[in-house]
Design a protein around this motif. Structure first.
Motif, PDB file in Angstrom:
ATOM      1  N   MET A  42       0.843  -1.179   0.000  1.00 21.79           N
ATOM      2  CA  MET A  42       0.000   0.000   0.000  1.00 21.79           C
ATOM      3  C   MET A  42       0.885   1.239   0.000  1.00 21.79           C
ATOM      4  N   ILE A  43       0.641   2.097  -0.953  1.00 21.20           N
ATOM      5  CA  ILE A  43       1.296   3.406  -0.990  1.00 21.20           C
ATOM      6  C   ILE A  43       0.286   4.414  -0.459  1.00 21.20           C
ATOM      7  N   VAL A  44       0.666   5.181   0.540  1.00 22.85           N
ATOM      8  CA  VAL A  44      -0.199   6.227   1.070  1.00 22.85           C
ATOM      9  C   VAL A  44       0.499   7.561   0.861  1.00 22.85           C
ATOM     10  N   ASN A  45      -0.076   8.367  -0.008  1.00 19.67           N
ATOM     11  CA  ASN A  45       0.426   9.721  -0.215  1.00 19.67           C
ATOM     12  C   ASN A  45      -0.347  10.662   0.694  1.00 19.67           C
ATOM     13  N   ILE A  46       0.307  11.723   1.109  1.00 21.91           N
ATOM     14  CA  ILE A  46      -0.351  12.730   1.923  1.00 21.91           C
ATOM     15  C   ILE A  46      -0.459  14.006   1.099  1.00 21.91           C
ATOM     16  N   GLY A  67      -2.847   4.418   9.469  1.00 20.64           N
ATOM     17  CA  GLY A  67      -2.617   3.100  10.069  1.00 20.64           C
ATOM     18  C   GLY A  67      -3.615   2.066   9.575  1.00 20.64           C
ATOM     19  N   THR A  68      -4.866   2.462   9.460  1.00 22.15           N
ATOM     20  CA  THR A  68      -5.887   1.544   8.948  1.00 22.15           C
ATOM     21  C   THR A  68      -5.601   1.171   7.503  1.00 22.15           C
ATOM     22  N   LYS A  90      -6.651  -3.573   5.977  1.00 26.33           N
ATOM     23  CA  LYS A  90      -8.055  -3.812   6.307  1.00 26.33           C
ATOM     24  C   LYS A  90      -9.023  -3.219   5.284  1.00 26.33           C
ATOM     25  N   VAL A  91      -8.498  -2.453   4.327  1.00 26.47           N
ATOM     26  CA  VAL A  91      -9.336  -1.860   3.284  1.00 26.47           C
ATOM     27  C   VAL A  91      -8.707  -2.229   1.927  1.00 26.47           C
TER      28      VAL A  91
END
Length: 116
Positions: free
Chosen positions: A1-5, A91-92, A97-98
């Motif tokens: 998972m890549i999470v960009n802000i 964190g989720t 979890k998604v």
């Protein structure tokens, strides 16, 4: 998972904020492209777009009567967000979890973006 802000400025048109708004819109576009390119390999990409978040940098302003009034006037929740609220979402997302969420921008702005 890549999470960009990114930022909720991705969807705003704000005076004297052209470069900031454009750069945040670019983060959303990059996220969609990463999701399209890497999804087949099981890698998702999501953009988290906070609104006004109280941090060490802006705590004096957001604690001032002027800053508090500005945020309250633009949010149905009448307060800025907290760093731990953004961290909880990130964190989720990274927990897996998604798993079907990909290429989206998740606005975590306490309604700032819809109430301006």
């Amino acid at each position: 998972m890549i999470v960009n802000i990114g930022s909720f400025f991705e969807r705003l048109g704000a005076k004297q904020s052209t470069a900031h708004c454009a750069s945040k819109a670019a983060v959303g576009a990059i996220t969609r492209c990463l999701a399209a390119e890497w999804g087949r390999y099981g890698v998702s990409a999501v953009n988290v777009a906070p609104g006004y978040i109280e941090t060490d940098i802006n705590t004096d302003y957001l604690s001032s009567p002027e800053g508090r009034a500005q945020v309250s006037a633009r949010s149905f929740l009448n307060r800025p967000g907290r760093v731990d609220e953004i961290a909880a979402l990130v964190g989720t997302l990274v927990s897996g979890k998604v798993p079907f969420l990909a290429g989206e921008t998740v606005f975590v702005d306490g309604s700032h973006g819809i109430s301006l």
